[in-house]
Design an enzyme around this catalytic site. Structure first.
Site, mmCIF file in Angstrom:
data_model
loop_
_atom_site.group_PDB
_atom_site.id
_atom_site.type_symbol
_atom_site.label_atom_id
_atom_site.label_comp_id
_atom_site.label_asym_id
_atom_site.label_seq_id
_atom_site.Cartn_x
_atom_site.Cartn_y
_atom_site.Cartn_z
ATOM 1 N N GLY A 162 0.816 -1.218 0.000
ATOM 2 C CA GLY A 162 0.000 0.000 0.000
ATOM 3 C C GLY A 162 0.846 1.262 0.000
ATOM 4 N N ALA A 201 1.261 5.963 4.621
ATOM 5 C CA ALA A 201 0.192 6.507 5.490
ATOM 6 C C ALA A 201 -1.147 5.808 5.285
ATOM 7 C CB ALA A 201 0.034 8.014 5.302
ATOM 8 N N TYR A 223 5.288 7.812 -4.964
ATOM 9 C CA TYR A 223 4.833 6.410 -4.909
ATOM 10 C C TYR A 223 3.625 6.193 -5.818
ATOM 11 C CZ TYR A 223 7.780 4.689 -1.075
ATOM 12 O OH TYR A 223 8.834 4.259 -0.316
ATOM 13 N N ARG A 245 -12.951 -6.998 37.826
ATOM 14 C CA ARG A 245 -13.261 -8.280 38.447
ATOM 15 C C ARG A 245 -14.626 -8.142 39.114
ATOM 16 N NH1 ARG A 245 -8.532 -10.186 42.284
ATOM 17 N NH2 ARG A 245 -9.912 -11.996 42.397
ATOM 18 N N HIS A 246 -15.235 -9.245 39.444
ATOM 19 C CA HIS A 246 -16.475 -9.220 40.224
ATOM 20 C C HIS A 246 -16.189 -8.622 41.600
ATOM 21 C CE1 HIS A 246 -14.646 -12.522 42.392
ATOM 22 N NE2 HIS A 246 -14.336 -13.034 41.201
ATOM 23 N N MET A 293 -17.734 -14.623 48.622
ATOM 24 C CA MET A 293 -17.584 -15.370 49.868
ATOM 25 C C MET A 293 -16.364 -16.296 49.785
ATOM 26 S SD MET A 293 -19.881 -14.067 51.606
ATOM 27 C CE MET A 293 -19.847 -15.040 53.120
ATOM 28 N N ASN A 329 -13.642 -15.617 48.066
ATOM 29 C CA ASN A 329 -12.458 -14.753 48.224
ATOM 30 C C ASN A 329 -12.161 -14.567 49.709
ATOM 31 O OD1 ASN A 329 -13.458 -12.554 45.483
ATOM 32 N ND2 ASN A 329 -12.139 -14.360 45.435
ATOM 33 N N ARG A 356 -21.166 -14.538 40.598
ATOM 34 C CA ARG A 356 -20.510 -13.350 41.159
ATOM 35 C C ARG A 356 -20.322 -12.222 40.139
ATOM 36 N NH1 ARG A 356 -17.167 -17.770 40.965
ATOM 37 N NH2 ARG A 356 -14.952 -17.609 40.412
ATOM 38 N N GLU A 392 -14.211 -18.182 35.051
ATOM 39 C CA GLU A 392 -12.859 -18.251 35.624
ATOM 40 C C GLU A 392 -12.137 -19.525 35.184
ATOM 41 O OE1 GLU A 392 -10.337 -17.025 36.214
ATOM 42 O OE2 GLU A 392 -10.026 -16.435 38.292
ATOM 43 N N ALA A 403 4.644 -27.615 40.682
ATOM 44 C CA ALA A 403 4.667 -27.550 39.208
ATOM 45 C C ALA A 403 3.990 -26.278 38.717
ATOM 46 C CB ALA A 403 3.977 -28.771 38.618
ATOM 47 N N LYS A 425 3.531 -21.345 35.588
ATOM 48 C CA LYS A 425 2.110 -21.071 35.853
ATOM 49 C C LYS A 425 1.315 -20.933 34.560
ATOM 50 C CE LYS A 425 -0.721 -18.193 38.920
ATOM 51 N NZ LYS A 425 -0.787 -16.972 39.710
ATOM 52 N N HIS A 433 -13.162 -12.450 35.855
ATOM 53 C CA HIS A 433 -12.445 -13.056 36.979
ATOM 54 C C HIS A 433 -10.940 -12.795 36.858
ATOM 55 C CE1 HIS A 433 -16.139 -15.394 37.822
ATOM 56 N NE2 HIS A 433 -16.278 -15.293 36.517
HETATM 57 P P1 ATP Z 1 4.511 4.140 5.678
HETATM 58 O O1 ATP Z 1 4.430 3.491 4.351
HETATM 59 O O2 ATP Z 1 4.968 5.557 5.642
HETATM 60 O O3 ATP Z 1 5.296 3.346 6.684
HETATM 61 P P2 ATP Z 1 2.023 3.132 6.821
HETATM 62 O O4 ATP Z 1 1.089 2.706 5.751
HETATM 63 O O5 ATP Z 1 2.812 2.065 7.492
HETATM 64 O O6 ATP Z 1 2.988 4.257 6.245
HETATM 65 P P3 ATP Z 1 1.133 3.835 9.444
HETATM 66 O O7 ATP Z 1 2.403 4.382 10.022
HETATM 67 O O8 ATP Z 1 0.772 2.481 9.879
HETATM 68 O O9 ATP Z 1 1.165 3.944 7.852
HETATM 69 O O10 ATP Z 1 -0.084 4.825 9.731
HETATM 70 C C1 ATP Z 1 -0.666 4.789 10.984
HETATM 71 C C2 ATP Z 1 -2.020 5.443 10.961
HETATM 72 O O11 ATP Z 1 -2.896 4.719 10.061
HETATM 73 C C3 ATP Z 1 -2.680 5.400 12.319
HETATM 74 O O12 ATP Z 1 -3.115 6.710 12.617
HETATM 75 C C4 ATP Z 1 -3.849 4.434 12.154
HETATM 76 O O13 ATP Z 1 -4.966 4.829 12.938
HETATM 77 C C5 ATP Z 1 -4.166 4.531 10.676
HETATM 78 N N1 ATP Z 1 -4.748 3.308 10.097
HETATM 79 C C6 ATP Z 1 -4.839 2.083 10.646
HETATM 80 N N2 ATP Z 1 -5.435 1.204 9.816
HETATM 81 C C7 ATP Z 1 -5.705 1.894 8.674
HETATM 82 C C8 ATP Z 1 -6.299 1.536 7.426
HETATM 83 N N3 ATP Z 1 -6.734 0.281 7.198
HETATM 84 N N4 ATP Z 1 -6.393 2.505 6.470
HETATM 85 C C9 ATP Z 1 -5.938 3.752 6.710
HETATM 86 N N5 ATP Z 1 -5.382 4.158 7.871
HETATM 87 C C10 ATP Z 1 -5.261 3.249 8.844
HETATM 88 O O1 F6P Z 2 -8.965 -16.431 44.014
HETATM 89 C C1 F6P Z 2 -9.797 -15.915 43.029
HETATM 90 C C2 F6P Z 2 -9.587 -16.623 41.696
HETATM 91 O O2 F6P Z 2 -10.409 -15.991 40.738
HETATM 92 C C3 F6P Z 2 -9.836 -18.163 41.700
HETATM 93 O O3 F6P Z 2 -11.168 -18.530 41.499
HETATM 94 C C4 F6P Z 2 -8.894 -18.639 40.601
HETATM 95 O O4 F6P Z 2 -8.606 -20.034 40.650
HETATM 96 C C5 F6P Z 2 -7.691 -17.784 40.869
HETATM 97 O O5 F6P Z 2 -8.188 -16.510 41.282
HETATM 98 C C6 F6P Z 2 -6.796 -17.581 39.672
HETATM 99 O O6 F6P Z 2 -5.624 -16.939 40.126
HETATM 100 P P1 F6P Z 2 -4.223 -17.753 40.219
HETATM 101 O O7 F6P Z 2 -4.045 -18.237 38.813
HETATM 102 O O8 F6P Z 2 -3.237 -16.696 40.628
HETATM 103 O O9 F6P Z 2 -4.352 -18.881 41.187
#
Ligand code: ATP
Ligand code: F6P
Length: 443
Positions: free
Chosen positions: A23, A26, A173, A232-233, A237, A239, A284, A306, A330, A335, A371
Site C-alpha cells: 500500500g 500513510a 509512490y 473483576r467481580h 464469599m 475470596n 458473582r 474463571e 509444578a 504457571k 475473573h
Molecule cells: P509508511 O508506508 O509511511 O510506513 P504506513 O502505511 O505504514 O505508512 P502507518 O504508520 O501504519 O502507515 O499509519 C498509521 C495510521 O494509520 C494510524 O493513525 C492508524 O490509525 C491509521 N490506520 C490504521 N489502519 C488503517 C487503514 N486500514 N487505512 C488507513 N489508515 C489506517
Molecule cells: O482467588 C480468586 C480466583 O479468581 C480463583 O477462582 C482462581 O482459581 C484464581 O483466582 C486464579 O488466580 P491464580 O491463577 O493466581 O491462582
C-alpha cells in the site's frame, strides 16, 4: 500432513507464512503489522515484523521526498538494498524457527511482489499479501499529522513542512503504485485487500488454517476511537475464605462494589455513550453487573468464566499444597502452562478467549466483568504482556480498569472504588490466604 501444537491450536508442522504488507504510505500498514504481531504473540505463535523503513534509515536517515522519485538512481539503489537486507534477515529468522514474518514496506509494484513471492516460494514459505487501500483524503491527512510528522524521518523539523514533504513522497509512490491484482494478473497470489479501513474487504486464495485466522482477525480491525473497561467481580464469599473457583455469591463488601459500579462507570464512560456489558456465566459477575443501567446491553459469555481449577476447585492454596504437593510446585514453576488435573491452564484460557478477542476488535465500547485469571489474559493482549509473567499480575478487587487502544500502544487508567476487599494475589511458593502483593515469602 504431520502436525504438532505450534503456539496454540494444531498447525501444520512446516507452516511458515510471510505476511507482505502492500500500500501507499500513510495507509496504516505499520499499524496493521504491529496489531497482527501482538495477536500472534498473545497466541504464542513466533512472529516478527521486518520494517524496511528502519533498514533504509541506516543509509538515508532523513531523506526528502525526491529520494523516493524512481528517477533518483541513488535513492532507488538504497531502497532496493534496504528491502534486500530486510528480506535476508527475515529468511534467516524463518530458518531459525520463525513462523509468521511480517514484511512491512509499501511493496507497491508488481515487480517487488513477484520478487518476494519467488524468494519465499523457493524456500517453502507461504506468502500472504495484505494490502491497505485508502483514498479518503481526510484519513490520510490525519494519519500524516498523527504519526508521520513525528517519525524519525522528520525529527527536529517543522511539522507543517514535514507534512508537505510527506504528501510529496506519496505522490512519487503514486506514479508507480499498482494495487494488488488490479489487472487480474496476480490472481494466483493469496491476498487480503482492505479498502477504506474495512468498508470492503477482498479475500483471494486463502490456503490454510493459520492464514484464515490472520485474515479473519485483520478483517475485524477498526480504528474508531473506543475503550474497553475491565473489572473483576465484587469480593465473593470464596475470596473471603481464600478458596479458589466455585460459584459463590458476593460478600457484603462485594455487594457494595456492585452498587457503586454504575456510578464509577458513568463517571468514566459518560452519560450518553452506549456501552455493552459482558459478564461470565457465574453468579458473582452477574451479581456485580446487576445494578448497571438497563439500557446497557448485557451479554453472558461462558468463555469469560474463571480458569477451571479442576480437582482443586473450592480448595484454598494451603489445601492444594497439602493434597497435591507436586502440582503445587509444578504450577509455580510454569504457571502459564500448568493445567490443573481435570481443569485448565492459562494457555487453555487464552485459546478459549480467542473468540472474545475477535469480538472485542469488531466492537465499540465494552465493559467486561470477569475473573482474576481471565482478566489477566485479556489485559496481556492489550498491553502486550509477556505470557510467562501475566499469570502473576496483581489485579485488585473493587477496581475498574479503562484501556484505550491507540495507534501505537494502549493507554490505561485505573479507578479504585475505595471499598476494602481482601487481596487474592499470591506470590510464588505462598499459601497465604490473603497476601499483600510484592511480598514473595515461602510459607
Ligand atoms: P509508511 O508506508 O509511511 O510506513 P504506513 O502505511 O505504514 O505508512 P502507518 O504508520 O501504519 O502507515 O499509519 C498509521 C495510521 O494509520 C494510524 O493513525 C492508524 O490509525 C491509521 N490506520 C490504521 N489502519 C488503517 C487503514 N486500514 N487505512 C488507513 N489508515 C489506517
Ligand atoms: O482467588 C480468586 C480466583 O479468581 C480463583 O477462582 C482462581 O482459581 C484464581 O483466582 C486464579 O488466580 P491464580 O491463577 O493466581 O491462582
Amino acid at each position: 500432513m504431520p502436525s504438532k501444537v505450534n503456539g496454540v491450536g494444531v498447525q501444520a508442522d512446516e507452516t511458515k507464512i510471510c505476511v507482505v504488507m502492500v500500500g501507499l504510505p500513510a495507509r496504516g500498514k505499520s499499524y496493521i503489522a504491529q496489531i497482527a504481531q501482538r495477536y500472534l504473540a498473545w497466541l504464542s505463535i513466533p512472529s516478527k515484523t521486518f520494517n524496511v523503513g528502519n533498514y533504509r534509515r541506516n543509509d538515508a536517515p532523513q531523506p526528502t521526498a525526491d529520494f523516493f522519485d524512481t528517477n533518483n538512481q541513488e535513492g532507488e539503489r538504497k531502497r532496493r538494498a534496504a528491502a534486500e537486507a530486510a528480506v535476508a534477515d527475515m529468511i534467516a529468522w524463518f530458518q531459525a524457527g520463525g513462523v509468521v514474518g511480517i514484511l512491512d514496506a509499501t511493496n507497491s509494484t508488481k515487480e517487488r511482489r513477484k520478487w518476494i513471492s519467488e524468494k519465499c516460494g523457493a524456500l517453502g514459505i507461504e506468502v500472504l499479501f495484505v494490502e491497505s487501500k485508502c483514498d479518503d483524503e481526510e484519513t490520510i491527512m490525519a494519519n500524516i499529522r498523527d504519526v508521520k510528522t513525528t517519525s524519525p524521518d522528520y525529527k527536529g523539523q517543522d511539522p507543517e513542512e514535514a507534512a508537505q514533504d510527506f504528501r510529496n513522497r506519496i505522490r512519487h509512490y503514486e506514479k508507480v503504485y499498482k494495487t494488488i491484482d488490479g489487472d487480474g494478473d496476480e490472481s494466483d497470489y493469496t491476498y487480503l485487500k482492505i479498502l477504506n479501513i474495512g468498508k470492503q474487504v477482498i479475500i483471494n486464495r486463502i490456503q490454510d488454517y493459520l492464514q484464515s485466522r490472520i485474515v479473519y482477525y485483520l478483517m475485524n480491525l477498526h480504528i474508531r476511537p473506543r475503550s474497553v473497561w475491565l473489572s473483576r467481580h465484587g469480593e465473593s464469599m470464596y475470596n473471603l475464605g481464600g478458596q479458589i473457583g466455585g460459584d459463590a455469591l458476593l460478600s457484603e463488601r462485594g455487594e457494595l462494589y456492585a452498587r457503586k459500579l454504575p456510578e464509577m462507570v458513568r463517571d468514566s464512560v459518560g452519560d450518553d455513550r452506549p456501552l455493552t456489558v459482558w459478564t461470565s456465566t457465574l453468579r458473582r459477575t452477574i451479581a456485580t453487573a446487576r445494578f448497571l443501567p438497563p439500557h446497557y446491553n448485557q451479554l453472558q459469555w461462558k468463555a469469560l468464566d474463571e480458569l477451571d481449577s479442576g480437582v482443586c476447585d473450592g480448595l484454598t492454596y494451603q489445601e492444594i499444597k497439602d493434597r497435591y504437593p507436586e502440582d503445587f510446585v509444578a504450577r509455580d514453576e510454569d504457571k502459564y502452562n500448568y493445567r490443573y488435573p481435570g481443569g485448565e491452564s492459562y494457555r487453555d484460557v487464552v485459546i478459549r478467549l480467542e473468540p472474545i478477542i475477535m469480538e472485542l476488535e469488531r466492537s465499540e465500547d465494552i465493559l467486561i466483568v470477569t475473573h482474576q485469571a481471565v482478566l489477566r489474559c485479556i489485559y496481556a493482549y492489550f498491553m502486550k504482556n509477556d505470557q510467562s509473567k501475566s499469570p502473576w499480575m496483581n489485579v485488585p478487587l473493587h477496581t475498574l480498569i479503562k484501556l484505550t487502544p491507540r495507534a501505537y500502544g494502549t493507554e490505561e487508567v485505573r479507578y479504585s472504588a475505595n471499598i476494602p476487599a481482601v487481596s487474592t494475589w499470591r506470590g510464588k511458593g505462598s499459601t497465604a490466604k490473603h497476601e499483600s502483593p510484592g511480598t514473595e515469602v515461602s510459607h
